[in-house]
Scaffold this motif. Sequence first.
Motif, PDB file in Angstrom:
ATOM      1  N   ILE A 104       0.828  -1.213   0.000  1.00 49.22           N
ATOM      2  CA  ILE A 104       0.000   0.000   0.000  1.00 49.22           C
ATOM      3  C   ILE A 104       0.861   1.260   0.000  1.00 49.22           C
ATOM      4  N   PHE A 105       1.800   1.328   0.925  1.00 47.92           N
ATOM      5  CA  PHE A 105       2.580   2.559   1.065  1.00 47.92           C
ATOM      6  C   PHE A 105       3.690   2.670   0.030  1.00 47.92           C
ATOM      7  N   GLY A 106       3.993   1.568  -0.647  1.00 40.74           N
ATOM      8  CA  GLY A 106       4.889   1.655  -1.792  1.00 40.74           C
ATOM      9  C   GLY A 106       4.280   2.535  -2.878  1.00 40.74           C
ATOM     10  N   ALA A 107       2.948   2.469  -3.019  1.00 35.60           N
ATOM     11  CA  ALA A 107       2.257   3.309  -4.008  1.00 35.60           C
ATOM     12  C   ALA A 107       2.354   4.783  -3.634  1.00 35.60           C
ATOM     13  N   TYR A 108       2.178   5.082  -2.351  1.00 37.65           N
ATOM     14  CA  TYR A 108       2.285   6.475  -1.899  1.00 37.65           C
ATOM     15  C   TYR A 108       3.713   6.998  -2.052  1.00 37.65           C
ATOM     16  N   LEU A 109       4.680   6.160  -1.701  1.00 39.27           N
ATOM     17  CA  LEU A 109       6.076   6.592  -1.803  1.00 39.27           C
ATOM     18  C   LEU A 109       6.527   6.735  -3.253  1.00 39.27           C
ATOM     19  N   SER A 110       5.925   5.983  -4.159  1.00 37.76           N
ATOM     20  CA  SER A 110       6.294   6.128  -5.566  1.00 37.76           C
ATOM     21  C   SER A 110       5.975   7.539  -6.041  1.00 37.76           C
ATOM     22  N   GLU A 111       4.887   8.097  -5.552  1.00 33.24           N
ATOM     23  CA  GLU A 111       4.539   9.480  -5.897  1.00 33.24           C
ATOM     24  C   GLU A 111       5.503  10.460  -5.248  1.00 33.24           C
ATOM     25  N   THR A 112       5.850  10.195  -3.982  1.00 32.41           N
ATOM     26  CA  THR A 112       6.815  11.051  -3.272  1.00 32.41           C
ATOM     27  C   THR A 112       8.169  11.042  -3.966  1.00 32.41           C
ATOM     28  N   PHE A 113       8.658   9.847  -4.298  1.00 25.36           N
ATOM     29  CA  PHE A 113       9.966   9.721  -4.945  1.00 25.36           C
ATOM     30  C   PHE A 113       9.954  10.301  -6.355  1.00 25.36           C
ATOM     31  N   ARG A 114       8.845  10.127  -7.068  1.00 26.66           N
ATOM     32  CA  ARG A 114       8.751  10.673  -8.427  1.00 26.66           C
ATOM     33  C   ARG A 114       8.897  12.197  -8.396  1.00 26.66           C
ATOM     34  N   GLY A 115       8.179  12.837  -7.470  1.00 25.78           N
ATOM     35  CA  GLY A 115       8.281  14.287  -7.339  1.00 25.78           C
ATOM     36  C   GLY A 115       9.682  14.731  -6.949  1.00 25.78           C
TER      37      GLY A 115
END
Length: 229
Positions: A104-115
């Motif tokens: 679940i939080f891998g999806a949230y962090l993917s957005e954080t890391f992308r930015g």
Amino acid sequence: MLHGYGSTILEGAWLTLSLALTSMTLAIALGLVGAAFRLSPLRWLALLGEGYSTIIRGIPDLVLILLIFYGGQDVVNRVAPLLGYHHYIDINPFIAGVCTMGFIFGAYLSETFRGAFMAIDKGQAEAGAAYGMSGMQVFWRVLVPQMIRFAIPGFTNNWLVLTKATALISVVGLQDMMFKAKNAADATREPFTFFLAVAALYLLLTTVSLLALRLLEKRYCVGARLAEL
């Protein structure tokens, strides 16, 4: 005050912390992969990363926990006989919790890391390539170290949310501090006492985490501030 259940709840608190740390480790790995996919020039990889992030972030955590735990267990027990194993497989709640929270939080962090990656000057990657580095070397040696500084604020928020969300794993039988507090509350009929104790422990954990991550953020920002002078 806690009628002898204090040590039991502290044992649950240690399990909660272990769950949060292990889940975040998995989430970081998935987040980096997801961010790399979303930034990939290959359209199918970018769509795969986008789909992972969008779908997971659009479904409530509790629904995903129940879906992955019970659905995953059903799939495992359907596939096992095909591989010659005919005994029922009961998935460990801790392993299920780690996989679920990490996913679940891998999806949230993917957005954080992308930015965070997008905030890095493109010239940094070009300079690494000019020195003869491969794409993976540029990613790990040039981009990731610089990305961390931009990602820490978003990472901090995700860590705090993940830590609090671990309480949801008690619904699948993990004996964390929420599970043990519920049992103690049922036995003594004093739910306010035990849930207040759990709230205080979560507050302590998140406060210490916030202070530690703020110190980390200051450390990573030192070089950038010196460069601006």
